[in-house]
Enzyme design. Structure first.
Site, mmCIF file in Angstrom:
data_model
loop_
_atom_site.group_PDB
_atom_site.id
_atom_site.type_symbol
_atom_site.label_atom_id
_atom_site.label_comp_id
_atom_site.label_asym_id
_atom_site.label_seq_id
_atom_site.Cartn_x
_atom_site.Cartn_y
_atom_site.Cartn_z
ATOM 1 N N LEU A 609 50.182 8.989 -92.629
ATOM 2 C CA LEU A 609 51.428 9.129 -93.373
ATOM 3 C C LEU A 609 51.381 10.282 -94.348
ATOM 4 O O LEU A 609 52.328 11.034 -94.503
ATOM 5 C CB LEU A 609 51.725 7.839 -94.147
ATOM 6 C CG LEU A 609 52.082 6.624 -93.304
ATOM 7 C CD1 LEU A 609 52.192 5.402 -94.194
ATOM 8 C CD2 LEU A 609 53.387 6.857 -92.566
ATOM 9 N N SER A 610 50.287 10.404 -95.073
ATOM 10 C CA SER A 610 50.216 11.490 -96.046
ATOM 11 C C SER A 610 48.763 11.812 -96.329
ATOM 12 O O SER A 610 47.853 11.064 -95.997
ATOM 13 C CB SER A 610 50.915 11.101 -97.338
ATOM 14 O OG SER A 610 50.139 10.154 -98.027
ATOM 15 N N GLY A 612 46.628 13.044 -99.517
ATOM 16 C CA GLY A 612 46.558 13.362 -100.947
ATOM 17 C C GLY A 612 45.291 14.113 -101.265
ATOM 18 O O GLY A 612 44.504 14.434 -100.378
ATOM 19 N N THR A 613 45.112 14.409 -102.522
ATOM 20 C CA THR A 613 43.928 15.151 -102.927
ATOM 21 C C THR A 613 42.659 14.355 -102.657
ATOM 22 O O THR A 613 41.643 14.905 -102.271
ATOM 23 C CB THR A 613 44.003 15.469 -104.422
ATOM 24 O OG1 THR A 613 45.251 16.098 -104.669
ATOM 25 C CG2 THR A 613 42.894 16.404 -104.829
ATOM 26 N N PHE A 614 42.734 13.080 -102.878
ATOM 27 C CA PHE A 614 41.528 12.280 -102.803
ATOM 28 C C PHE A 614 41.510 11.320 -101.633
ATOM 29 O O PHE A 614 40.547 10.620 -101.420
ATOM 30 C CB PHE A 614 41.344 11.481 -104.099
ATOM 31 C CG PHE A 614 41.386 12.345 -105.310
ATOM 32 C CD1 PHE A 614 40.381 13.258 -105.534
ATOM 33 C CD2 PHE A 614 42.434 12.272 -106.203
ATOM 34 C CE1 PHE A 614 40.411 14.084 -106.636
ATOM 35 C CE2 PHE A 614 42.476 13.094 -107.312
ATOM 36 C CZ PHE A 614 41.462 14.000 -107.523
ATOM 37 N N SER A 615 42.612 11.248 -100.932
ATOM 38 C CA SER A 615 42.654 10.257 -99.870
ATOM 39 C C SER A 615 43.675 10.628 -98.798
ATOM 40 O O SER A 615 44.554 11.437 -99.024
ATOM 41 C CB SER A 615 43.023 8.895 -100.466
ATOM 42 O OG SER A 615 44.323 8.958 -100.989
ATOM 43 N N VAL A 617 46.387 8.653 -96.233
ATOM 44 C CA VAL A 617 47.029 7.349 -96.115
ATOM 45 C C VAL A 617 47.487 7.116 -94.677
ATOM 46 O O VAL A 617 48.073 8.006 -94.053
ATOM 47 C CB VAL A 617 48.224 7.244 -97.088
ATOM 48 C CG1 VAL A 617 48.926 5.902 -96.932
ATOM 49 C CG2 VAL A 617 47.753 7.432 -98.522
ATOM 50 N N ASP A 729 45.681 12.715 -110.683
ATOM 51 C CA ASP A 729 46.428 13.484 -109.697
ATOM 52 C C ASP A 729 47.904 13.098 -109.686
ATOM 53 O O ASP A 729 48.402 12.547 -108.723
ATOM 54 C CB ASP A 729 45.790 13.262 -108.311
ATOM 55 C CG ASP A 729 46.380 14.181 -107.252
ATOM 56 O OD1 ASP A 729 46.999 15.200 -107.626
ATOM 57 O OD2 ASP A 729 46.219 13.887 -106.057
#
Ligand SMILES: *[C@@H]1O[C@H](CO)[C@@H](O)[C@H](O)[C@H]1NC(C)=O
Ligand SMILES: *[C@@H]1O[C@H](CO)[C@@H](O)[C@H](O)[C@H]1NC(C)=O
Ligand SMILES: *[C@@H]1O[C@H](CO)[C@@H](O)[C@H](O)[C@H]1NC(C)=O
Ligand SMILES: *[C@@H]1O[C@H](CO)[C@@H](O)[C@H](O)[C@H]1NC(C)=O
Ligand SMILES: *[C@@H]1O[C@H](CO)[C@@H](O)[C@H](O)[C@H]1NC(C)=O
Ligand SMILES: *[C@@H]1O[C@H](CO)[C@@H](O)[C@H](O)[C@H]1NC(C)=O
Ligand SMILES: *[C@@H]1O[C@H](CO)[C@@H](O)[C@H](O)[C@H]1NC(C)=O
Ligand SMILES: *[C@@H]1O[C@H](CO)[C@@H](O)[C@H](O)[C@H]1NC(C)=O
Ligand SMILES: *[C@@H]1O[C@H](CO)[C@@H](O)[C@H](O)[C@H]1NC(C)=O
Ligand SMILES: *[C@@H]1O[C@H](CO)[C@@H](O)[C@H](O)[C@H]1NC(C)=O
Length: 881
Positions: A609-610, A612-615, A617, A729
């Site tokens: 789905l997306s 992010g900087t750290f993960s 999803v 973040d």
């Protein structure tokens, strides 16, 4: 005003006529004047109003607690409540001068007017309130001097006047206050000396006078009772010696006296201040040796004596400081070896002894046990070779060994320091032999300087693995052959390669004698370009750049590995994962979650789905039909997995944290070394998707919804700050929208799990998302609450403009924040900035948008201290609504 007075009078007469409660007229008038929320219920006894406390028998108001209510108005009426003992009007929007009639409140014991906009001078009438024990006028706009009339406030225990523009001297009579425990007057324009008798007659615990123009000496008197706990005098012009009596204070935990003109030796008695955790005396003129007695302060976590005139050796005894995290001794004249005993300081993360006169060689087992992240030993006279064991320094982020007398070759083990990212500097030594190809493994490194050595051979092709490089210097060596064709090399000035007689190719002007390939334009080069354009002038702020680039690279790698996984087959052919641990916090959901399905969902690219900087999803559909968000922590968080127990505890705690605007984990799964966090499915995706990916034909003007999203996010953040959590973040990709389009801030667990004070990871690896990073991050490398406010301000600007935080349309070196802040300079009106599809819908929308724009401008102020607190932001936004 006239009407409210009239009403007051009418009410007064009515009250008299019916022999009403004694403070009725004043309270009724006050209600009119201040419009305190929740004071609206008619007829009820004022003693039951919010924040009002009365004496049971007399019904007179004794306590008025009206902090943080966004109040403004004329408060002089309050002076009629002459039985008041406690008055708290802090954190509101009161302005004008402090009413001199407050001098009538002679029963007052507690007066807090802090965090307002009170201006002009402190009224001398306050001297009449002789029963006052606590006076707080901090963080206002007060000017003038401390009035002499305050001399009569002899019962004062706490006096706070910090964060104003007060001038003149600190009056001597303050030293006569025999009950004074706390005196804080930092960030003013006070001059002259600190009173010689301050603390002599009282048990002073906290003295904070930093950032004034004070001179003279640190008086002995402040240590005389031995009760002092916190002393902050940084950034003044204090001279003289540190008093010997400092050792009297066995509760003294924090001493910050840097940036003054203090002279002489640090007293040996410091060892008797056994509670010391923080001692910072950098940028003074302190001389003599560093007392070994510091080693008796077993709780010491930071010792900063940089930029003084200290000589002698670093005491061996410092090895006993088990809690020491930062030892900063640079810019002195220290001699002798690097004490091997320091290797016993297992908590040491920063060792800075640069620019001294250290000799001897680098200890072999430098990093066997320590958590060292920053090692600065440059500009000394260190000899010998760089030990092969340097490869054990796996946590190092920065290694500075330039300008020493190091010889031998560069050990290939240096390639094992995979975390190295800020700089590797081996310049100005006597290193010889080839550049190890293993350097190419340092794919996070931003700055490499091996100039001014005797290195020979070619520049290995493998160095093209240094994907994050921005700054290189190979000059003044004996390198030969062609400079590898690699963006970061060719983008460097020729001075990065000059002084090597037999080196050829771009960017040197010497051709290698055969046709060279046009160097490839790879993806990375594009990233650098954007990064450099946005961050501005490049190298001076390369630390910020570094982090961004690292994150870029990480993202790319993540995508590659995802692609690779996809290529190797779909989930059907993957055996069942070995699940190490897993839990679902709510009993009611335990049945519905299947851990195997959770893990397998992350194998499929189509579930993503997306990112992010750290993960990353993923969406996971359980056999039960339940839809979940599964968040896979990125490799940067591997440490998290090593702290599994800590992590699960933290997660369970977070699961209990309740705030409507925070996205809490509902469970987790750990398999192999991958951590997956489970969240409820958010049907409306992220704010970024909503703002920037909604097709034009589906777009509906939605300002009220955007405003409530803004408020929701602000409330969630304010809550996080209140529980002392800094989000790492904040960005629109990290704000999720539930089925009702309520905003939920995501990745709060990351902030918690990577909390540097918890020792699970380095803050330096963490900066947030591109376009949202506050400018001060380049210098501080710290994510702070004001930094969060900045990132939040960027989200506000996105909501107002519907534009991306970073966009080439803004022009070279300009991001959304700069674009908005420079609008007036370009002669553009706010209308030209705001999304016209919203601002032209109605006058009231436009008015609200303009008000929010003002808030966004405050939040994105370049000076962190000028940005409002999140709590304040919430108040301002509610006012807009
Ligand atoms: C209330 O006022 C009376 C009379 O002034 C005083 O004696 C009493 O101590 C007060 N009670 C409290 C709880 O302050
Ligand atoms: C507040 O009200 C008082 C009278 O109650 C008046 O004297 C004073 O000037 C007012 N102050 C301001 C700032 O309007
Ligand atoms: C003002 O100072 C008092 C006394 O030191 C303190 O209790 C109070 O919390 C301070 N107010 C604020 C808003 O920090
Ligand atoms: C402090 O008190 C002493 C005696 O109690 C008095 O002599 C002296 O003048 C006072 N100092 C100031 C500055 O008021
Ligand atoms: C430290 O305290 C001990 C006993 O409390 C005392 O004997 C000694 O003189 C003190 N040391 C210094 C350097 O003040
Ligand atoms: C060091 O800190 C711990 C925990 O805060 C405390 O219990 C201990 O007393 C301190 N030690 C000294 C010598 O002050
Ligand atoms: C490092 O510090 C922590 C907490 O400050 C402490 O519990 C721990 O014992 C220290 N580590 C070592 C190796 O002394
Ligand atoms: C040492 O001095 C240099 C040059 O003046 C300065 O840039 C650096 O910040 C100083 N080091 C520390 C730790 O203060
Ligand atoms: C590397 O260290 C040397 C000596 O300390 C210094 O002069 C040089 O500027 C540093 N290089 C970089 C790129 O900072
Ligand atoms: C590389 O180092 C040399 C010598 O120290 C210096 O003159 C030159 O400016 C440096 N080049 C860059 C790009 O930093």
């Amino acid at each position: 005003m006239a009407t409210s007075l009239l009403i007051a009078f009418i009410i007064f007469f009515i009250a008299q006529a019916s022999a009403e409660l004694p403070d009725e007229p004043t309270m009724a008038a006050l209600k009119e004047e201040l419009s305190v929320p929740e004071w609206s219920s008619p007829n009820s006894n004022y003693c039951s109003w919010r924040g009002v406390t009365c004496n049971q028998s007399t019904q007179l108001v004794e306590k008025l607690e009206l902090s943080r209510l966004g109040l403004r108005g004329n408060i002089s009426l309050i002076s009629k409540l002459t039985s008041l003992q406690s008055l708290d009007l802090s954190s509101n929007s009161f302005h004008g001068s402090i009413p001199s009639s407050f001098g009538d409140l002679v029963e007052l014991v507690y007066l807090d007017l802090s965090m307002n906009k009170f201006e002009s001078s402190i009224p001398s009438s306050l001297g009449s309130i002789v029963s006052l024990k606590s006076l707080n006028l901090s963080n206002n706009l007060l000017t003038g001097q401390i009035p002499n009339s305050l001399k009569s406030l002899e019962k004062l225990e706490e006096l706070q006047i910090s964060g104003n523009s007060l001038g003149g001297y600190i009056p001597d009579w303050i030293g006569n206050f025999s009950e004074l425990r706390l005196f804080s007057a930092y960030e003013n324009r006070l001059s002259g000396g600190i009173p010689k008798n301050l603390g002599l007659f009282s048990k002073l615990r906290v003295l904070n006078l930093h950032s004034n123009n004070l001179n003279g000496v640190i008086p002995e008197s402040i240590f005389s009772s031995g009760e002092l706990e916190i002393l902050v005098l940084t950034v003044n012009g204090l001279n003289g010696r540190i008093p010997e009596s400092i050792g009297n204070c066995k509760w003294l935990s924090s001493v910050r006296i840097g940036n003054n003109r203090l002279v002489g030796r640090i007293p040996l008695s410091i060892g008797n201040a056994s509670s010391l955790t923080y001692f910072e005396a950098n940028d003074n003129l302190l001389s003599g040796e560093i007392p070994k007695e510091f080693a008796k302060c077993s709780n010491l976590t930071l010792l900063n004596l940089a930029s003084n005139l200290l000589a002698g050796v670093v005491p061996l005894e410092f090895g006993d400081l088990k809690n020491l995290q930062e030892l900063i001794l640079s810019n002195n004249s220290l001699t002798g070896d690097i004490p091997k005993s320091l290797l016993k300081c297992r908590n040491l993360s920063k060792l800075d002894m640069s620019n001294n006169k250290l000799i001897g060689s680098l200890p072999i087992n430098l990093c066997d046990t320590s958590r060292l992240q920053f090692l600065h030993l440059d500009r000394n006279a260190i000899t010998g070779e760089i030990p092969h064991e340097i490869g054990n320094c796996v946590r190092l982020l920065e290694l500075q060994l330039g300008s020493n007398l190091l010889s031998g070759t560069i050990p290939s083990e240096i390639g094992r320091i995979k975390n190295l990212q800020i700089a590797l500097n081996l310049s100005f030594n006597q290193l010889y032999g080839p550049l190890p190809e293993e350097l190419g493994k340092l794919d996070k490194l931003v700055s490499l300087d091996v100039s001014n050595n005797k290195l020979s051979g070619t520049i290995p092709m493998e160095l093209k693995g240094m994907l994050s490089l921005i700054e290189v210097n190979f000059s003044n060596n004996e390198l030969t052959g062609q400079i590898p064709i690699f963006g970061p090399f060719q983008n460097s000035p020729s001075s990065s390669f000059s002084g090597n007689r037999d080196l050829c190719g771009n960017p040197l002007n010497s051709s290698c004698g055969y046709l060279e390939n046009e160097y490839e334009v790879d993806n990375h080069k594009v990233s650098y370009k954007i990064v450099l354009v946005v961050v501005g002038s490049g190298l001076t702020v390369f630390t910020t750049v570094s982090v961004i680039v690292i994150l870029f690279m990480l993202r790319e790698k993540q995508e590659l590995s995802a692609k690779a996984a996809k290529a190797t087959g779909d989930s059907a052919s993957i055996p069942n994962p070995v699940i190490v641990a897993g839990n679902v916090f709510a009993d009611s959901m335990k049945q519905a979650v299947d851990f195997d399905s959770v893990v397998k969902a992350t194998y499929k690219d189509s579930n993503k789905l997306s990112n992010g900087t750290f993960s990353t999803v993923y969406k996971a559909i359980m056999p039960s039909g339940l839809v979940l968000y599964v968040k896979q922590l990125k490799s940067v968080d591997k440490t998290v997995v090593h702290y599994q127990n800590k992590m699960t505890r933290e997660l369970e705690r977070l699961g209990k944290l309740s705030h409507a605007n925070l996205m809490r984990p509902i469970g987790y799964v750990i398999y192999e070394d991958v951590a997956l966090l489970l969240h409820n499915h958010m049907p409306n995706g992220t704010l970024a998707q909503y703002l920037h990916e909604t097709p034009q034909d589906e777009y509906k003007p939605d300002w009220p919804m955007r405003l409530s999203i803004a408020i929701g996010v602000a409330e969630g953040l304010a809550f996080l700050h209140q529980v002392a959590t800094i989000h790492l973040d904040i960005s629109s990709s990290n704000i999720f929208l539930d089925s009702q389009f309520n905003a939920l801030i995501g990745e709060i667990e990351i902030s918690k799990l990577l909390d540097p004070s918890k020792g699970t990871a380095s803050i330096s690896a963490v900066a947030g998302s591109f376009g949202y990073i506050p400018p001060e991050y380049a210098y501080t490398m710290q994510v702070t609450a004001p930094g969060n406010v900045y990132s939040y301000g960027v989200v506000l600007l996105e909501l107002l403009t519907s534009r991306l935080p970073v966009d080439e349309q803004f022009g070279e070196g300009i991001d959304l924040v700069k674009w908005v802040h420079s609008a007036s300079k370009r002669g553009e009106t706010p209308e030209q900035i705001m999304d016209t599809r919203l601002s032209t819908v109605s006058f009231s929308w436009r008015k609200q948008m303009l008000a929010v724009l003002k808030i966004a401008m405050l939040c994105t102020d370049i000076t962190p201290a000028k940005r409002p607190k999140m709590k304040k932001v919430v108040e301002m936004l509610l006012e807009v609504k």
